[in-house]
Scaffold this active site. Structure first.
Site, PDB file in Angstrom:
ATOM      1  CB  CYS A  46      -0.904  -0.058   1.231  1.00  0.00           C
ATOM      2  SG  CYS A  46      -1.841   1.420   1.568  1.00  0.00           S
ATOM      3  CG  HIS A  47      -0.151   4.668  -2.314  1.00  0.00           C
ATOM      4  ND1 HIS A  47       0.695   5.194  -3.259  1.00  0.00           N
ATOM      5  CD2 HIS A  47      -1.144   4.065  -2.985  1.00  0.00           C
ATOM      6  CE1 HIS A  47       0.220   4.924  -4.455  1.00  0.00           C
ATOM      7  NE2 HIS A  47      -0.895   4.243  -4.324  1.00  0.00           N
ATOM      8  CB  THR A  48       0.708   3.724   4.455  1.00  0.00           C
ATOM      9  OG1 THR A  48      -0.591   4.144   4.059  1.00  0.00           O
ATOM     10  CG2 THR A  48       1.101   4.449   5.716  1.00  0.00           C
ATOM     11  CG  HIS A  68      -0.541  -1.214   6.381  1.00  0.00           C
ATOM     12  ND1 HIS A  68       0.434  -0.801   5.517  1.00  0.00           N
ATOM     13  CD2 HIS A  68      -1.682  -0.637   5.986  1.00  0.00           C
ATOM     14  CE1 HIS A  68      -0.099   0.010   4.626  1.00  0.00           C
ATOM     15  NE2 HIS A  68      -1.388   0.124   4.880  1.00  0.00           N
ATOM     16  CD  GLU A  69      -3.984  -3.360   1.424  1.00  0.00           C
ATOM     17  OE1 GLU A  69      -4.557  -2.244   1.396  1.00  0.00           O
ATOM     18  OE2 GLU A  69      -3.374  -3.816   0.447  1.00  0.00           O
ATOM     19  CB  CYS A  98      -8.902  -1.262  23.440  1.00  0.00           C
ATOM     20  SG  CYS A  98      -9.598   0.294  24.044  1.00  0.00           S
ATOM     21  CB  CYS A 101      -9.661   3.900  24.830  1.00  0.00           C
ATOM     22  SG  CYS A 101     -10.061   3.957  23.074  1.00  0.00           S
ATOM     23  CB  CYS A 104     -13.218   1.859  22.117  1.00  0.00           C
ATOM     24  SG  CYS A 104     -11.861   1.295  21.079  1.00  0.00           S
ATOM     25  CB  CYS A 112      -8.959   2.143  19.276  1.00  0.00           C
ATOM     26  SG  CYS A 112      -8.243   1.369  20.736  1.00  0.00           S
ATOM     27  NE  ARG A 116      -1.575   7.578  16.602  1.00  0.00           N
ATOM     28  CZ  ARG A 116      -0.337   7.400  16.164  1.00  0.00           C
ATOM     29  NH1 ARG A 116       0.297   6.285  16.458  1.00  0.00           N
ATOM     30  NH2 ARG A 116       0.272   8.307  15.460  1.00  0.00           N
ATOM     31  CB  CYS A 175      -5.142  -0.993   4.327  1.00  0.00           C
ATOM     32  SG  CYS A 175      -4.745   0.756   4.145  1.00  0.00           S
ATOM     33  NE  ARG A 370      -3.825  -2.011  -1.859  1.00  0.00           N
ATOM     34  CZ  ARG A 370      -3.859  -0.677  -1.993  1.00  0.00           C
ATOM     35  NH1 ARG A 370      -3.503  -0.103  -3.103  1.00  0.00           N
ATOM     36  NH2 ARG A 370      -4.232   0.076  -0.983  1.00  0.00           N
TER      37      ARG A 370
HETATM   38  N1  APR Z   1      -5.867  14.568 -10.372  1.00  0.00           N
HETATM   39  C1  APR Z   1      -6.599  13.440 -10.615  1.00  0.00           C
HETATM   40  N2  APR Z   1      -6.123  12.189 -10.395  1.00  0.00           N
HETATM   41  C2  APR Z   1      -4.883  12.061  -9.920  1.00  0.00           C
HETATM   42  C3  APR Z   1      -4.061  13.186  -9.646  1.00  0.00           C
HETATM   43  C4  APR Z   1      -4.614  14.482  -9.895  1.00  0.00           C
HETATM   44  N3  APR Z   1      -3.914  15.602  -9.654  1.00  0.00           N
HETATM   45  N4  APR Z   1      -2.879  12.733  -9.170  1.00  0.00           N
HETATM   46  C5  APR Z   1      -2.951  11.390  -9.147  1.00  0.00           C
HETATM   47  N5  APR Z   1      -4.157  10.973  -9.606  1.00  0.00           N
HETATM   48  C6  APR Z   1      -4.645   9.603  -9.735  1.00  0.00           C
HETATM   49  C7  APR Z   1      -3.619   8.596 -10.248  1.00  0.00           C
HETATM   50  O1  APR Z   1      -3.563   8.589 -11.662  1.00  0.00           O
HETATM   51  C8  APR Z   1      -4.165   7.280  -9.677  1.00  0.00           C
HETATM   52  O2  APR Z   1      -5.034   6.633 -10.579  1.00  0.00           O
HETATM   53  O3  APR Z   1      -4.980   9.127  -8.436  1.00  0.00           O
HETATM   54  C9  APR Z   1      -4.953   7.703  -8.439  1.00  0.00           C
HETATM   55  C10 APR Z   1      -4.344   7.244  -7.122  1.00  0.00           C
HETATM   56  O4  APR Z   1      -4.430   5.855  -7.107  1.00  0.00           O
HETATM   57  P1  APR Z   1      -3.305   4.919  -6.505  1.00  0.00           P
HETATM   58  O5  APR Z   1      -1.982   5.544  -6.723  1.00  0.00           O
HETATM   59  O6  APR Z   1      -3.531   3.542  -7.039  1.00  0.00           O
HETATM   60  O7  APR Z   1      -3.602   4.988  -4.934  1.00  0.00           O
HETATM   61  P2  APR Z   1      -4.584   4.186  -3.970  1.00  0.00           P
HETATM   62  O8  APR Z   1      -3.987   2.896  -3.553  1.00  0.00           O
HETATM   63  O9  APR Z   1      -5.954   4.171  -4.518  1.00  0.00           O
HETATM   64  O10 APR Z   1      -4.537   5.154  -2.693  1.00  0.00           O
HETATM   65  C11 APR Z   1      -4.957   6.483  -2.821  1.00  0.00           C
HETATM   66  O11 APR Z   1      -5.070   6.959  -0.500  1.00  0.00           O
HETATM   67  O12 APR Z   1      -3.873   5.489   0.812  1.00  0.00           O
HETATM   68  C12 APR Z   1      -4.117   6.835   0.529  1.00  0.00           C
HETATM   69  O13 APR Z   1      -2.817   8.761   0.394  1.00  0.00           O
HETATM   70  C13 APR Z   1      -2.853   7.413   0.036  1.00  0.00           C
HETATM   71  O14 APR Z   1      -2.228   8.249  -2.110  1.00  0.00           O
HETATM   72  C14 APR Z   1      -2.942   7.252  -1.457  1.00  0.00           C
HETATM   73  C15 APR Z   1      -4.444   7.349  -1.709  1.00  0.00           C
HETATM   74 ZN    ZN Z   2      -9.968   1.762  22.219  1.00  0.00          ZN
END
Ligand code: APR
Ligand code: ZN
Length: 375
Positions: A46-48, A68-69, A98, A101, A104, A112, A116, A175, A370
């Site tokens: 994931c992006h995080t 984390h997924e 939990c 807290c 929760c 929660c 943290r 996630c 994914r």
């Molecule tokens: N305008 C429109 N679309 C955009 C722009 C923009 N300025 N910038 C990026 N995008 C599009 C990308 O082309 C992509 O299709 O946003 C989409 C983001 O998708 P992913 O990169 O696959 O991200 P995703 O896993 O869906 O997560 C999205 O959520 O987890 C949070 O902040 C984290 O960046 C992540 C977001």
């Molecule tokens: Zn809690």
């Protein structure tokens, strides 16, 4: 049996920011009181994870086991854990529950706070780590650390799910999918017949689309600068798709024109403060609500003219779809098993742990929704 013993296994270790992950032999200590040790069978990327690995998180700690997924099976439990048992199919939860807290106990939030502080410090609730590579202690990540064959999580941070569930799919409920879906159904509570726009058509945005379909929205407009995302977005249920690059005026103006004054609900699934503003300003005067889901880079700030809010637009945010995690994730698994929720459609590939760096590259390149890592 491995119960009570140190387990030696493989994990992808992040030794430092911007360094590729390295598959290492590590050791995983037994769970202490209140903890659960699990075999991780599958994990998403994931992006995080990428954000922390990229060194962009000022609170990022190294060396660390990211991820984390995930989904897997309980190997053993520490003293006092009675809600999961060895053999159970479980999903680790970076948003704990939990049930005790202040957060929760409040039905208005899912945040929660029980673990943290230690979770943020990359430690188990007692302030120590269960992971070592050689003599070097490794940090935990988001209370999950799923890029490892075995991990230890706090009991409040894990739930058992239906053992019939395909683990390589339901891991995604840890996630992104849950986050987007819940943003529509819990946070915004989109009503039947509403108009919705979604910024960003990655996995999170598509999960929003799925939620909007479930809520019977009348119109679902997908916004993305990558036209390669539009076909699948339509398959998920977008009625319209819009590329801001096709217009020479701000995208909020385009959407306001398309919708007779603006949308009932908008969702930002990119993590960009400029698209957050556009999403707010595309809302209908008097009642439109915009929900921030994407996580912006550290230090970024949002802005708009206060008149946007004075005239009735609402700006809000959500984490983990507003779901109280242990109560909700098992139910989402049932919803998927009943055929009421898509998950298979989000999986664009499988890779072994040894190719995990490729999975990061595919995510950065926008090729993957994914990628599932098989452990
Ligand atoms: N305008 C429109 N679309 C955009 C722009 C923009 N300025 N910038 C990026 N995008 C599009 C990308 O082309 C992509 O299709 O946003 C989409 C983001 O998708 P992913 O990169 O696959 O991200 P995703 O896993 O869906 O997560 C999205 O959520 O987890 C949070 O902040 C984290 O960046 C992540 C977001
Ligand atoms: Zn809690």
């Amino acid at each position: 049996s491995t119960v009570g013993k140190v387990i030696t296994c493989k994990a992808a270790v992040a030794w430092g920011p911007k360094e590729p992950l390295k598959v290492e032999t590590i050791t995983v200590d037994p769970p202490k009181a209140g903890e659960v040790r699990m075999k991780v069978n599958f994990t998403g990327v994931c992006h995080t994870d990428a954000y922390t690995l990229g060194g962009h998180d000022p609170e990022g700690l190294f060396p660390v086991i990211l991820g984390h997924e995930g989904c897997g099976t309980v190997e053993s439990v520490g003293e006092g854990v009675d809600h999961v048992k060895p053999g159970d199919v479980v999903i680790p939860l970076y948003t704990a529950q939990c049930r005790d807290c202040k957060f929760c106990r409040n039905p208005k939030t899912n945040l929660c706070q029980k673990v943290r502080a230690t979770q943020g410090a990359g430690k188990m609730p007692d302030g120590t780590s269960r992971f070592k590579c050689g003599d070097k202690e490794l940090f935990h990540f988001m209370g999950c650390s799923t890029f490892s064959e075995y991990t230890v999580v706090a009991g409040v941070s894990v739930c058992a799910v239906n053992p019939q569930a395909p683990q390589d799919k339901v891991c995604l409920l840890g996630c992104g999918i849950t986050t987007g879906y819940g943003a529509v159904l819990n946070t915004a509570k989109v009503e039947e017949g509403s108009t919705v726009a979604v910024w960003g058509l990655g996995a999170v945005g598509l999960a929003v689309v799925m939620g909007a379909v479930k809520a019977k929205a009348s119109r679902i407009i997908g916004v993305d600068i990558n036209p390669g995302k539009f076909e699948v977005a339509k398959q998920f249920g977008c009625t319209d798709v819009v590329n801001p690059k096709d217009y020479d005026k701000p995208i909020q103006n385009v959407l306001v024109d398309m919708t007779d004054g603006g949308l009932d609900y908008t969702f930002e699934c990119i993590g960009n403060v400029h698209t957050m503003r556009a999403a707010l300003e595309a809302c209908h005067k008097g009642w439109g609500e915009s929900v921030i889901i994407g996580v912006a880079a550290s230090g970024q700030e949002i802005s708009t003219r206060p008149f946007q809010l004075v005239t009735g637009r609402v700006w809000r945010g959500t984490a983990f779809g507003g779901y109280k995690s242990r109560d909700s994730v098992p139910k989402l698994v049932e919803e998927y098993l009943a055929g009421d929720m898509k998950l298979d459609e989000f999986v664009t590939g499988h890779m072994p742990l040894t190719e995990i760096n490729q999975a990061f590259e595919d995510m950065h390149a926008g090729r993957a929704l994914r990628t599932i890592i098989d452990l």
